[in-house]
Design a protein around this motif. Structure first.
Motif, PDB file in Angstrom:
ATOM      1  N   MET A 135       0.827  -1.201   0.000  1.00  0.00           N
ATOM      2  CA  MET A 135       0.000   0.000   0.000  1.00  0.00           C
ATOM      3  C   MET A 135       0.869   1.261   0.000  1.00  0.00           C
ATOM      4  N   TRP A 136       0.578   2.192  -0.918  1.00  0.00           N
ATOM      5  CA  TRP A 136       1.285   3.465  -0.946  1.00  0.00           C
ATOM      6  C   TRP A 136       0.756   4.361   0.177  1.00  0.00           C
ATOM      7  N   ILE A 137       1.644   4.758   1.090  1.00  0.00           N
ATOM      8  CA  ILE A 137       1.281   5.641   2.202  1.00  0.00           C
ATOM      9  C   ILE A 137       2.424   6.623   2.429  1.00  0.00           C
ATOM     10  N   SER A 138       2.079   7.831   2.835  1.00  0.00           N
ATOM     11  CA  SER A 138       3.056   8.902   3.030  1.00  0.00           C
ATOM     12  C   SER A 138       3.923   8.669   4.263  1.00  0.00           C
ATOM     13  N   GLU A 139       5.125   9.247   4.203  1.00  0.00           N
ATOM     14  CA  GLU A 139       6.015   9.209   5.369  1.00  0.00           C
ATOM     15  C   GLU A 139       5.439   9.989   6.551  1.00  0.00           C
ATOM     16  N   LEU A 140       4.403  10.795   6.327  1.00  0.00           N
ATOM     17  CA  LEU A 140       3.746  11.512   7.411  1.00  0.00           C
ATOM     18  C   LEU A 140       3.000  10.581   8.356  1.00  0.00           C
ATOM     19  N   LEU A 141       2.741   9.358   7.918  1.00  0.00           N
ATOM     20  CA  LEU A 141       1.902   8.430   8.686  1.00  0.00           C
ATOM     21  C   LEU A 141       2.646   7.120   8.957  1.00  0.00           C
ATOM     22  N   PRO A 142       3.740   7.162   9.706  1.00  0.00           N
ATOM     23  CA  PRO A 142       4.516   5.938   9.951  1.00  0.00           C
ATOM     24  C   PRO A 142       3.747   4.878  10.739  1.00  0.00           C
ATOM     25  N   HIS A 143       2.826   5.289  11.608  1.00  0.00           N
ATOM     26  CA  HIS A 143       2.060   4.310  12.401  1.00  0.00           C
ATOM     27  C   HIS A 143       0.923   3.706  11.575  1.00  0.00           C
ATOM     28  N   ILE A 144       0.200   4.538  10.845  1.00  0.00           N
ATOM     29  CA  ILE A 144      -0.879   4.013  10.001  1.00  0.00           C
ATOM     30  C   ILE A 144      -0.314   3.064   8.946  1.00  0.00           C
ATOM     31  N   SER A 145       0.921   3.317   8.499  1.00  0.00           N
ATOM     32  CA  SER A 145       1.530   2.426   7.508  1.00  0.00           C
ATOM     33  C   SER A 145       1.686   1.002   8.054  1.00  0.00           C
ATOM     34  N   THR A 146       1.771   0.857   9.374  1.00  0.00           N
ATOM     35  CA  THR A 146       1.937  -0.475   9.962  1.00  0.00           C
ATOM     36  C   THR A 146       0.647  -1.288   9.945  1.00  0.00           C
ATOM     37  N   ILE A 147      -0.485  -0.641   9.718  1.00  0.00           N
ATOM     38  CA  ILE A 147      -1.768  -1.362   9.667  1.00  0.00           C
ATOM     39  C   ILE A 147      -2.315  -1.414   8.249  1.00  0.00           C
ATOM     40  N   ALA A 148      -1.446  -1.203   7.265  1.00  0.00           N
ATOM     41  CA  ALA A 148      -1.883  -1.182   5.863  1.00  0.00           C
ATOM     42  C   ALA A 148      -2.629  -2.451   5.479  1.00  0.00           C
ATOM     43  N   ASP A 149      -2.183  -3.586   6.005  1.00  0.00           N
ATOM     44  CA  ASP A 149      -2.812  -4.856   5.643  1.00  0.00           C
ATOM     45  C   ASP A 149      -4.119  -5.113   6.367  1.00  0.00           C
ATOM     46  N   GLU A 150      -4.506  -4.227   7.276  1.00  0.00           N
ATOM     47  CA  GLU A 150      -5.803  -4.343   7.953  1.00  0.00           C
ATOM     48  C   GLU A 150      -6.882  -3.497   7.281  1.00  0.00           C
ATOM     49  N   ALA A 151      -6.467  -2.587   6.402  1.00  0.00           N
ATOM     50  CA  ALA A 151      -7.375  -1.540   5.936  1.00  0.00           C
ATOM     51  C   ALA A 151      -7.791  -1.700   4.478  1.00  0.00           C
ATOM     52  N   THR A 152      -8.953  -1.135   4.179  1.00  0.00           N
ATOM     53  CA  THR A 152      -9.412  -0.933   2.813  1.00  0.00           C
ATOM     54  C   THR A 152      -9.329   0.565   2.510  1.00  0.00           C
ATOM     55  N   PHE A 153      -8.636   0.925   1.435  1.00  0.00           N
ATOM     56  CA  PHE A 153      -8.515   2.319   1.024  1.00  0.00           C
ATOM     57  C   PHE A 153      -9.418   2.563  -0.183  1.00  0.00           C
ATOM     58  N   VAL A 154     -10.308   3.526  -0.057  1.00  0.00           N
ATOM     59  CA  VAL A 154     -11.184   3.912  -1.166  1.00  0.00           C
ATOM     60  C   VAL A 154     -10.652   5.233  -1.716  1.00  0.00           C
ATOM     61  N   ARG A 155     -10.079   5.197  -2.902  1.00  0.00           N
ATOM     62  CA  ARG A 155      -9.426   6.378  -3.480  1.00  0.00           C
ATOM     63  C   ARG A 155     -10.303   7.095  -4.498  1.00  0.00           C
ATOM     64  N   SER A 156     -11.567   6.747  -4.535  1.00  0.00           N
ATOM     65  CA  SER A 156     -12.438   7.297  -5.582  1.00  0.00           C
ATOM     66  C   SER A 156     -13.718   7.916  -5.030  1.00  0.00           C
ATOM     67  N   LEU A 157     -13.666   8.388  -3.772  1.00  0.00           N
ATOM     68  CA  LEU A 157     -14.819   9.110  -3.213  1.00  0.00           C
ATOM     69  C   LEU A 157     -15.030  10.410  -3.980  1.00  0.00           C
ATOM     70  N   HIS A 158     -16.277  10.810  -4.135  1.00  0.00           N
ATOM     71  CA  HIS A 158     -16.560  12.125  -4.728  1.00  0.00           C
ATOM     72  C   HIS A 158     -17.887  12.652  -4.190  1.00  0.00           C
ATOM     73  N   THR A 159     -18.047  13.958  -4.247  1.00  0.00           N
ATOM     74  CA  THR A 159     -19.227  14.628  -3.697  1.00  0.00           C
ATOM     75  C   THR A 159     -19.559  15.845  -4.535  1.00  0.00           C
ATOM     76  N   GLU A 160     -20.787  16.361  -4.407  1.00  0.00           N
ATOM     77  CA  GLU A 160     -21.146  17.595  -5.107  1.00  0.00           C
ATOM     78  C   GLU A 160     -20.778  18.834  -4.299  1.00  0.00           C
ATOM     79  N   ALA A 161     -20.678  18.687  -2.982  1.00  0.00           N
ATOM     80  CA  ALA A 161     -20.459  19.841  -2.103  1.00  0.00           C
ATOM     81  C   ALA A 161     -19.030  20.356  -2.251  1.00  0.00           C
TER      82      ALA A 161
END
Length: 490
Positions: A135-161
């Motif tokens: 999973m591609w994750i920023s160096e800003l999030l070293p702890h969240i990067s450790t749970i990459a295999d637990e998570a689902t990332f949705v990169r295509s959210l969109h809204t009208e607001a």
């Protein structure tokens, strides 16, 4: 004449032709009041999917994958381009104008609509791939990067607001305009409570830095649903819920006697007026009485072991911080609170983004990952859905002057990223894709209503069937839209 007798006479005097003609339904008021005052019968037992008597479902529409939700809402819109959506093309085209073929004349806010150019800005921070999922994750999030295999990332959210208030309101209520019930209220209304000593919908507030977009009570309002389903804000400090403690001179016995007599007056009033909100009011009084013991016990973190504070970070000892609220969220779902909404402010970065997003990422990174690991080690992650994300994303061009060390990003509703972990969602999974500029969704778009429908589905609720009739129209969280995104479901 005693004070209580005067109140009773006052209630009897409130008569109308409509009330008089409705007196044939007197038994309904007594039955409703009896169920409210008999907590063991009117609320579901611990671990049961059954809701209280006010629930329109009685039980979920189908077997739920998640029993409860912790929603870590990042208010102000974190930049997906600095955190989760890696775009090397922006590095190659640093400072060049965003091609018109990409923007296609799409709507901009007043803050950048007048710009003569739209220089592309790559993230000031590096990305790397983590876990078996790579999973591609920023160096800003070293702890969240450790749970990459637990998570689902949705990169295509969109809204009208395109502005904060309508966008946050849209995510939380399904409408850009205020007055609709919040997400947690719908869940409370539909599924009821699993612990009659605690509210089914709790709100926690925290701040990463000052001067950010305000939050309003309409975001956790019950709207037109019965008021017993509104979110209850738990605050830091010695008095976590306003007016919960007994005033000076009033002990528990006196309060019980007062509530019993107040319930009698309200029952009498209900029999004359037949307003169901009267019963909701009594239910709230009774809940507050039971919460006097349950809330202080839940809010007390003094018995947590040292390794828990080490896991969540030192700020978890400071009431009101994001880390402390993540720890409280875990304690709340241990008490069978069904929907915990945590709002974290500070992500609105139109300028000085490299500096400010570093501050914000640090304020959430360790505790967000710790919450996932803590739930997992307690066997709670398999039945708890954790959501992390904001109201929209950030644009790929710089707002204002672009320099080597500084830039800003404007609001961007066309595409952004959220992640989820826990009950019912796939692990180490990415859904959706944006173009090479991170501007438009090019694969598997997910609208806000689709996201809402999917979370409801994970809780065992068909979003099209959980409705409430108000002013002649049937309403639901997703309005007349939304489809379940089945590829996200494990």
């Amino acid at each position: 004449m005693s004070f209580y007798k005067e109140l009773e006479n006052h209630v009897h005097e409130q008569q109308s032709r409509r009330n008089f003609l409705s007196r044939t339904s007197l038994g309904l008021g007594a039955a409703a009041m009896s169920s409210l005052l008999n907590a063991d019968r009117s609320f579901a037992k611990k671990g049961s999917p059954l809701a209280d008597d006010s629930s329109p479902l009685g039980q979920p529409h189908f077997a739920p994958k998640a029993k409860r939700v912790i929603y870590l809402f990042q208010s102000g819109a974190p930049s997906q381009l600095e955190l989760f959506d890696y775009k090397p093309k922006l590095e190659q085209m640093w400072g060049q104008d965003l091609p018109e073929s990409i923007r296609q004349g799409q709507r901009l806010t007043g803050m950048t609509a007048g710009q003569s150019s739209f220089p592309l800005a790559a993230s000031a921070y590096k990305f790397a791939q983590y876990g078996q999922s790579q999973m591609w994750i920023s160096e800003l999030l070293p702890h969240i990067s450790t749970i990459a295999d637990e998570a689902t990332f949705v990169r295509s959210l969109h809204t009208e607001a395109i502005n904060h208030d309508p966008a946050v309101t849209f995510f939380q209520t399904g409408s850009q305009q205020g007055g609709r019930p919040s997400w947690g209220s719908w869940i409370s209304y539909g599924l009821g409570s699993d612990n009659h000593n605690m509210p089914s919908f709790v709100v926690l507030l925290s701040k990463g830095r000052g001067g950010d977009q305000p939050l309003y009570a309409k975001l956790w309002s019950n709207g037109f649903l019965p008021s017993v389903h509104q979110g209850v804000v738990f605050r830091s400090g010695p008095d976590p819920v306003f007016y919960l403690s007994n005033p000076d001179g009033i002990d528990k016995t006196s309060r019980r006697r007062m509530l019993d007599y107040l319930a009698k007056l309200h029952q009498d009033q209900y029999e004359h007026i037949l307003d169901p909100e009267i019963n909701s009011r009594v239910a709230q009084y009774e809940m507050a009485y039971r919460m006097q013991t349950a809330v202080p016990e839940t809010m007390d973190i003094s018995q947590e072991p040292q390794y828990i504070f080490d896991m969540y970070g030192e700020e978890s000892r400071q009431p009101g911080t994001f880390a402390a609220n993540c720890l409280l969220a875990r304690k709340l779902i241990e008490k069978d609170v069904k929907f915990v909404q945590l709002y974290h402010q500070g992500w609105d970065q139109h300028g000085s983004l490299p500096r400010d997003i570093k501050t914000m990422a640090k304020s959430v990174d360790q505790a967000s990952a710790a919450l996932i690991m803590d739930l997992k080690q307690r066997g709670l992650l398999d039945e708890t859905l954790v959501i992390w994300g904001g109201e929209f994303g950030r644009g790929s061009y710089s707002q204002g002057k672009l320099t080597k060390d500084n830039y800003g990003r404007d609001h961007h509703p066309r595409s952004f990223t959220i992640w989820m972990a826990g009950a019912g969602v796939k692990k180490g999974f990415v859904y959706g894709e944006t173009d090479e500029f991170g501007y438009n969704v090019i694969k598997d778009p997910v609208h806000v209503h689709d996201f809402q429908a999917t979370v409801m589905h994970l809780l065992g609720v068909d979003h099209e069937r959980l409705v409430f009739k108000h002013q002649g129209r049937r309403y639901r969280l997703t309005d007349v839209h939304g489809k379940v995104v089945k590829p996200l479901i494990a």
